[in-house]
Design an enzyme around this catalytic site. Structure first.
Site, PDB file in Angstrom:
ATOM      1  N   ARG A   1       0.743  -1.242  -0.020  1.00  0.00           N
ATOM      2  CA  ARG A   1       0.092   0.023  -0.041  1.00  0.00           C
ATOM      3  C   ARG A   1       0.906   1.297  -0.040  1.00  0.00           C
ATOM      4  NH1 ARG A   1      -4.730   2.614  -1.112  1.00  0.00           N
ATOM      5  NH2 ARG A   1      -5.452   3.952   0.503  1.00  0.00           N
TER       6      ARG A   1
ATOM      7  N   GLN B   1      -5.736  -2.279  11.706  1.00  0.00           N
ATOM      8  CA  GLN B   1      -5.084  -0.949  11.784  1.00  0.00           C
ATOM      9  C   GLN B   1      -4.268  -0.593  10.810  1.00  0.00           C
ATOM     10  OE1 GLN B   1      -7.200   0.783  13.917  1.00  0.00           O
ATOM     11  NE2 GLN B   1      -6.063   2.907  13.390  1.00  0.00           N
TER      12      GLN B   1
ATOM     13  N   GLY C   1      -5.941   0.120   7.368  1.00  0.00           N
ATOM     14  CA  GLY C   1      -6.682   1.142   7.415  1.00  0.00           C
ATOM     15  C   GLY C   1      -8.284   0.856   7.091  1.00  0.00           C
TER      16      GLY C   1
ATOM     17  N   GLU D   1     -11.907 -22.182  27.275  1.00  0.00           N
ATOM     18  CA  GLU D   1     -10.938 -22.816  27.907  1.00  0.00           C
ATOM     19  C   GLU D   1     -10.458 -22.157  29.149  1.00  0.00           C
ATOM     20  OE1 GLU D   1     -10.749 -25.882  27.953  1.00  0.00           O
ATOM     21  OE2 GLU D   1     -11.313 -26.511  26.047  1.00  0.00           O
TER      22      GLU D   1
ATOM     23  N   THR E   1     -11.653 -17.889  30.590  1.00  0.00           N
ATOM     24  CA  THR E   1     -11.180 -16.566  30.227  1.00  0.00           C
ATOM     25  C   THR E   1      -9.819 -16.052  30.944  1.00  0.00           C
ATOM     26  OG1 THR E   1     -12.013 -15.866  32.277  1.00  0.00           O
ATOM     27  CG2 THR E   1     -13.726 -16.151  30.501  1.00  0.00           C
TER      28      THR E   1
HETATM   29  C1  LIG Z   1     -17.254 -20.935  20.702  1.00  0.00           C
HETATM   30  C2  LIG Z   1     -17.411 -21.499  22.080  1.00  0.00           C
HETATM   31  C3  LIG Z   1     -16.903 -23.050  22.160  1.00  0.00           C
HETATM   32  C4  LIG Z   1     -17.070 -23.482  23.446  1.00  0.00           C
HETATM   33  N1  LIG Z   1     -16.744 -24.914  23.575  1.00  0.00           N
HETATM   34  C5  LIG Z   1     -16.739 -25.470  24.609  1.00  0.00           C
HETATM   35  C6  LIG Z   1     -16.459 -26.848  24.851  1.00  0.00           C
HETATM   36  O1  LIG Z   1     -16.175 -27.553  23.875  1.00  0.00           O
HETATM   37  N2  LIG Z   1     -16.566 -27.608  26.209  1.00  0.00           N
HETATM   38  C7  LIG Z   1     -17.235 -26.704  26.991  1.00  0.00           C
HETATM   39  O2  LIG Z   1     -17.164 -27.379  28.267  1.00  0.00           O
HETATM   40  N3  LIG Z   1     -17.424 -25.397  26.805  1.00  0.00           N
HETATM   41  C8  LIG Z   1     -17.092 -24.826  25.722  1.00  0.00           C
HETATM   42  N4  LIG Z   1     -17.588 -23.516  25.947  1.00  0.00           N
HETATM   43  C9  LIG Z   1     -17.785 -22.657  26.921  1.00  0.00           C
HETATM   44  C10 LIG Z   1     -16.603 -21.721  27.547  1.00  0.00           C
HETATM   45  O3  LIG Z   1     -15.594 -22.600  27.950  1.00  0.00           O
HETATM   46  C11 LIG Z   1     -17.005 -20.794  28.565  1.00  0.00           C
HETATM   47  O4  LIG Z   1     -18.046 -19.916  27.945  1.00  0.00           O
HETATM   48  C12 LIG Z   1     -15.895 -20.032  29.245  1.00  0.00           C
HETATM   49  O5  LIG Z   1     -15.086 -20.869  30.027  1.00  0.00           O
HETATM   50  C13 LIG Z   1     -16.294 -18.885  29.935  1.00  0.00           C
HETATM   51  O6  LIG Z   1     -17.501 -19.274  30.971  1.00  0.00           O
HETATM   52  P1  LIG Z   1     -18.995 -18.676  30.882  1.00  0.00           P
HETATM   53  O7  LIG Z   1     -19.262 -18.425  29.534  1.00  0.00           O
HETATM   54  O8  LIG Z   1     -19.760 -19.411  31.939  1.00  0.00           O
HETATM   55  O9  LIG Z   1     -18.513 -17.242  31.354  1.00  0.00           O
HETATM   56  P2  LIG Z   1     -18.625 -16.696  33.116  1.00  0.00           P
HETATM   57  O10 LIG Z   1     -17.895 -17.779  33.854  1.00  0.00           O
HETATM   58  O11 LIG Z   1     -20.062 -16.449  33.294  1.00  0.00           O
HETATM   59  O12 LIG Z   1     -17.782 -15.274  33.046  1.00  0.00           O
HETATM   60  C14 LIG Z   1     -18.486 -14.070  32.766  1.00  0.00           C
HETATM   61  C15 LIG Z   1     -17.197 -13.119  33.329  1.00  0.00           C
HETATM   62  O13 LIG Z   1     -17.108 -13.443  34.587  1.00  0.00           O
HETATM   63  C16 LIG Z   1     -15.685 -13.601  34.987  1.00  0.00           C
HETATM   64  N5  LIG Z   1     -15.490 -14.548  35.926  1.00  0.00           N
HETATM   65  C17 LIG Z   1     -16.168 -15.560  36.026  1.00  0.00           C
HETATM   66  N6  LIG Z   1     -15.827 -16.302  37.128  1.00  0.00           N
HETATM   67  C18 LIG Z   1     -14.537 -15.396  37.559  1.00  0.00           C
HETATM   68  C19 LIG Z   1     -13.620 -15.636  38.750  1.00  0.00           C
HETATM   69  N7  LIG Z   1     -13.784 -16.696  39.624  1.00  0.00           N
HETATM   70  N8  LIG Z   1     -12.677 -14.900  38.882  1.00  0.00           N
HETATM   71  C20 LIG Z   1     -12.848 -13.720  38.146  1.00  0.00           C
HETATM   72  N9  LIG Z   1     -13.447 -13.651  36.915  1.00  0.00           N
HETATM   73  C21 LIG Z   1     -14.534 -14.348  36.907  1.00  0.00           C
HETATM   74  C22 LIG Z   1     -15.129 -13.989  33.407  1.00  0.00           C
HETATM   75  O14 LIG Z   1     -13.785 -13.891  33.311  1.00  0.00           O
HETATM   76  C23 LIG Z   1     -16.016 -13.322  32.546  1.00  0.00           C
HETATM   77  O15 LIG Z   1     -15.522 -11.961  32.254  1.00  0.00           O
HETATM   78  C24 LIG Z   1     -17.083 -22.718  24.633  1.00  0.00           C
HETATM   79  C25 LIG Z   1     -17.692 -21.430  24.471  1.00  0.00           C
HETATM   80  C26 LIG Z   1     -17.698 -20.865  23.119  1.00  0.00           C
HETATM   81  C27 LIG Z   1     -18.145 -19.502  23.058  1.00  0.00           C
END
Ligand SMILES: Cc1cc2nc3c(=O)[nH]c(=O)nc-3n(C[C@H](O)[C@H](O)[C@H](O)COP(=O)(O)OP(=O)(O)OC[C@H]3O[C@@H](n4cnc5c(N)ncnc54)[C@H](O)[C@@H]3O)c2cc1C
Length: 325
Positions: free
Chosen positions: A74, A166, A169, A193, A195
């Protein structure tokens, strides 16, 4: 067992995701009772977390490759945009994070290889006392580094895919360019797996016991190439800052303060370790890693200063301000 429905996701469209519903499904016990949560689930999670760390490094690499190719092609104001400091700074920082994150991933994978190799041997014959010690040591190291490798690489993948757009652009916002897909694909890495917040929870015991401090101290004892000695001295100053705030938070004995500072302490430890790993790589091969080391050291130093100042400003009394929000 039924599939409820295929989820409609913002990214990773190459892999369909669905919820499975089990109704009166037959179950069989595999493994030993009472070892499910701690032994088997943790081993499964650590394996999967290493996989996500690798997925994140892949996304970071492609984000960088796409951005670099575009920046070389670019032209604006009569020159390729890669020649603008604002653009080459973004690109060199992306590359530095990529190399540092990959070094952390490989180091973690190396520890896993060692202890899993010893576990394989143990299935065929009893281990010697030295081998048993070795297995324990590398298992512990792998458990400590896995949350760092997963969390940091996931955040780097998000940052690198953001920067890739970014560099592109306005074109980067268009669906025909791969960088927007990478941006959407990267977003899941810091969620599934566990957050990034959960990775810091997994790292907390290793912060508290001083395990990360010990890993950093061991890495600091390595011999570095003379040309990188000034960086080694700066890296040492970073770990002094890390240990200072870690000890000051621990000394309050306040669990909530430790939880509040945890993400910052986690990043401090990660930046110290990644800088040391890049120092080792650059000492072995300056041509491949020297530039990334210099750029990463600047970046890491700034991040360490930020987290250090933040943790220093925290106090037991200040917790209430965060709670109000
Ligand atoms: C595309 C996709 C594929 C997936 N595949 C699988 C799979 O194959 N098998 C499976 O079992 N699951 C799967 N999941 C689930 C995934 O592992 C969870 O969504 C993820 O671990 C987050 O858990 P939650 O959605 O319950 O969020 P929550 O636990 O409700 O978290 C919400 C917020 O609170 C925070 N939080 C929660 N607890 C705490 C703590 N103790 N301390 C600090 N902060 C905290 C989190 O960081 C986050 O910001 C999948 C999810 C997606 C989106």
């Amino acid at each position: 067992m039924t599939v409820r429905h295929i989820e409609n996701k913002m990214g990773i469209h190459g892999s369909p995701t669905c919820e499975l519903v089990y109704k009166n499904a037959k179950a069989e016990l595999c493994g030993s009772r009472k070892r499910g949560l701690i032994k088997y689930v943790m081993a499964l999670m650590n394996g999967a977390r290493l996989g996500i760390a690798a997925q994140s490094v892949g996304i970071s690499q492609t984000s960088y490759d796409e951005a670099l190719a575009y920046a070389k092609d670019r032209k604006q104001f009569g020159t390729e945009i890669v020649n603008f400091p604002a653009v080459y700074e973004m690109l060199s920082t992306m590359k530095a994070k990529l190399d540092a994150g990959r070094a952390l991933l490989y180091e973690t994978a190396r520890y896993v290889d060692v202890y899993k190799g010893l576990e394989d041997i143990e299935r065929e014959r009893p281990l010697t006392p030295e081998e048993k010690q070795e297995l324990k040591k590398f298992d512990k190291l792998a458990t400590a580094l896995t949350p760092l490798a997963k969390g940091m690489n996931a955040e780097f993948a998000n940052q690198n895919s953001y920067d890739s757009i970014q560099v592109h652009g306005g074109s980067g916002y268009m669906l025909e360019y791969a960088c927007q897909r990478l941006y959407r694909d990267a977003r899941i890495t810091s969620i599934y797996e566990g957050t990034t917040q959960l990775q810091t929870v997994a790292a907390l015991p290793h912060l508290s016991t001083g395990e990360y401090s010990a890993i950093i101290a061991e890495l600091e004892a390595q011999t570095v190439a003379p040309e990188f000695e000034p960086i080694a001295a700066r890296a040492k100053a970073m770990s002094v800052k890390f240990n200072e705030v870690l000890e000051s938070v621990k000394s309050t004995g306040d669990k909530e303060l430790l939880d509040l500072a945890c993400r910052h302490l986690y990043e401090l430890a990660a930046y110290c370790i990644m800088t040391q790993l890049l120092l080792r790589d650059a000492t072995k091969n300056a041509e491949l890693f020297g530039k990334s080391l210099l750029v990463f050291a600047n970046y890491a130093e700034a991040e360490v200063a930020k987290h250090y100042n933040f943790v220093k400003s925290l106090s037991v009394e200040a917790i209430v301000n965060y709670k109000k929000a």
